[in-house]
Design a protein around this motif. Structure first.
Motif, mmCIF file in Angstrom:
data_model
loop_
_atom_site.group_PDB
_atom_site.id
_atom_site.type_symbol
_atom_site.label_atom_id
_atom_site.label_comp_id
_atom_site.label_asym_id
_atom_site.label_seq_id
_atom_site.Cartn_x
_atom_site.Cartn_y
_atom_site.Cartn_z
ATOM 1 N N MET A 297 -24.979 4.469 63.899
ATOM 2 C CA MET A 297 -26.024 5.484 63.978
ATOM 3 C C MET A 297 -26.697 5.565 62.615
ATOM 4 N N ALA A 298 -27.997 5.409 62.598
ATOM 5 C CA ALA A 298 -28.725 5.478 61.338
ATOM 6 C C ALA A 298 -30.193 5.738 61.618
ATOM 7 N N VAL A 299 -30.884 6.136 60.572
ATOM 8 C CA VAL A 299 -32.343 6.287 60.635
ATOM 9 C C VAL A 299 -32.942 5.194 59.760
ATOM 10 N N PHE A 300 -33.930 4.507 60.285
ATOM 11 C CA PHE A 300 -34.606 3.449 59.544
ATOM 12 C C PHE A 300 -36.003 3.946 59.170
ATOM 13 N N LEU A 301 -36.260 3.935 57.882
ATOM 14 C CA LEU A 301 -37.533 4.435 57.361
ATOM 15 C C LEU A 301 -38.349 3.281 56.798
ATOM 16 N N CYS A 302 -39.597 3.259 57.197
ATOM 17 C CA CYS A 302 -40.553 2.298 56.674
ATOM 18 C C CYS A 302 -41.406 2.989 55.624
ATOM 19 N N ALA A 303 -41.803 2.261 54.606
ATOM 20 C CA ALA A 303 -42.663 2.824 53.567
ATOM 21 C C ALA A 303 -43.671 1.774 53.119
ATOM 22 N N SER A 304 -44.784 2.240 52.586
ATOM 23 C CA SER A 304 -45.722 1.336 51.939
ATOM 24 C C SER A 304 -46.115 1.937 50.606
ATOM 25 N N SER A 305 -46.593 1.097 49.692
ATOM 26 C CA SER A 305 -46.904 1.638 48.375
ATOM 27 C C SER A 305 -48.132 0.992 47.761
ATOM 28 N N ASP A 306 -48.798 1.803 46.971
ATOM 29 C CA ASP A 306 -49.782 1.275 46.045
ATOM 30 C C ASP A 306 -49.012 0.961 44.770
ATOM 31 N N ARG A 307 -49.656 0.929 43.638
ATOM 32 C CA ARG A 307 -48.931 0.541 42.418
ATOM 33 C C ARG A 307 -47.900 1.571 41.992
ATOM 34 N N ALA A 308 -48.034 2.797 42.477
ATOM 35 C CA ALA A 308 -47.177 3.847 41.944
ATOM 36 C C ALA A 308 -46.287 4.504 42.992
ATOM 37 N N GLU A 309 -46.876 5.035 44.032
ATOM 38 C CA GLU A 309 -46.122 5.879 44.942
ATOM 39 C C GLU A 309 -45.809 5.169 46.242
ATOM 40 N N GLN A 310 -44.703 5.604 46.852
ATOM 41 C CA GLN A 310 -44.371 5.125 48.187
ATOM 42 C C GLN A 310 -44.629 6.227 49.191
ATOM 43 N N TYR A 311 -45.138 5.819 50.348
ATOM 44 C CA TYR A 311 -45.445 6.734 51.432
ATOM 45 C C TYR A 311 -44.581 6.324 52.622
ATOM 46 N N PHE A 312 -43.982 7.323 53.257
ATOM 47 C CA PHE A 312 -42.975 7.040 54.270
ATOM 48 C C PHE A 312 -43.447 7.374 55.677
ATOM 49 N N GLY A 313 -42.950 6.591 56.619
ATOM 50 C CA GLY A 313 -43.120 6.904 58.013
ATOM 51 C C GLY A 313 -42.074 7.904 58.473
ATOM 52 N N PRO A 314 -42.158 8.358 59.743
ATOM 53 C CA PRO A 314 -41.246 9.382 60.250
ATOM 54 C C PRO A 314 -39.865 8.864 60.625
ATOM 55 N N GLY A 315 -39.720 7.547 60.726
ATOM 56 C CA GLY A 315 -38.397 6.995 60.992
ATOM 57 C C GLY A 315 -38.157 6.602 62.433
ATOM 58 N N THR A 316 -37.218 5.683 62.602
ATOM 59 C CA THR A 316 -36.683 5.309 63.913
ATOM 60 C C THR A 316 -35.193 5.614 63.895
ATOM 61 N N ARG A 317 -34.742 6.390 64.868
ATOM 62 C CA ARG A 317 -33.314 6.749 64.950
ATOM 63 C C ARG A 317 -32.616 5.773 65.882
ATOM 64 N N LEU A 318 -31.642 5.070 65.343
ATOM 65 C CA LEU A 318 -30.906 4.072 66.115
ATOM 66 C C LEU A 318 -29.534 4.605 66.488
ATOM 67 N N THR A 319 -29.193 4.440 67.766
ATOM 68 C CA THR A 319 -27.844 4.727 68.252
ATOM 69 C C THR A 319 -27.363 3.514 69.027
#
Lengths: 113, 110
Positions: free
Chosen positions: B86-108
């Motif tokens: 059981m885990a949550v998988f988070l995707c992110a993208s970034s410009d040169r400085a900050e990362q921005y996150f998606g809401p996640g996929t919950r895996l069971t």
């Protein structure tokens, strides 16, 4: 080795009280540091960041953090918490070469009415 | 502004199954990331990609594959799901400085 430690897994404070969430880091140079907040069933949102300059940085929702090179710390503070601040807070350090973030384990903040 | 979309929101799989998670971003960011979030362990980097068709292994890449066929999308495959995982998988993208996150996929995994 680079690392981020949040020594408190859970913190509970009363609404209206002040808050400090602790973060210690290990990094060979001056790091880029971040605090993120995660509300239930959501992704992470950036609260504030430190790159250089003034060691006290202001963020959203009246949060601020203070960078201390001598203590290798970047503690998050808020003067008066609100029930809506209940969430998990993550401290992170950016690896300069790879750009990846190294996260602490997170601190779950609960607010008592 | 932009947004990161992750599909599906919830993923239930069987032991040994191959499972694919998808991430789309419209920030036009070059770099994208996949993190795994386990309770009490923070986020750990699985794979990242600095441009289309580039893949870099993170600290937790064993048991996963990734694909970056377009700049806007980044997929992650669990090659063989582990029972009771059981885990949550988070995707992110970034410009040169900050990362921005998606809401996640919950895996069971059953």
């Amino acid at each position: 080795a680079q690392s981020v430690t949040q020594p408190d897994a859970r913190v509970t404070v009363s609404e209206g009280a002040s808050l400090q969430l602790r973060c210690k880091y290990s990094y060979s140079a001056t790091p880029y540091l971040f605090w993120y907040v995660q509300y239930p069933r959501q992704g992470l949102q950036l609260l504030l960041k430190y790159y250089s300059g003034d060691p006290v940085v202001q963020g959203v929702n009246s949060f601020e953090a203070e960078f201390s090179k001598s203590n290798s710390s970047f503690h998050l503070q808020k003067a008066s918490v609100h029930w809506s601040d209940s969430a998990v807070y993550f401290c992170a350090l950016r690896d300069y070469n790879q750009g990846k973030l190294i996260f602490g384990q997170g601190t779950k903040l609960s607010i008592k009415p | 502004g932009g947004i990161i979309t992750q599909t599906p929101k919830f993923l239930i799989g069987q032991e040994g199954q191959k499972l694919t998670l998808k991430c789309q971003q419209n920030f036009n960011h070059d770099t994208m990331y996949w993190y795994r979030q386990d309770s009490g362990k923070g986020l750990r980097l699985i794979y990242y990609s600095i441009t289309e068709n580039d893949l870099q292994k993170g600290d937790l890449s064993e048991g996963y594959d990734a694909s970056r066929e377009k700049k806007s999308s980044f997929s992650l495959t669990v090659t063989s799901a582990q029972k009771n995982e059981m885990a949550v998988f988070l995707c992110a993208s970034s410009d040169r400085a900050e990362q921005y996150f998606g809401p996640g996929t919950r895996l069971t995994v059953l």
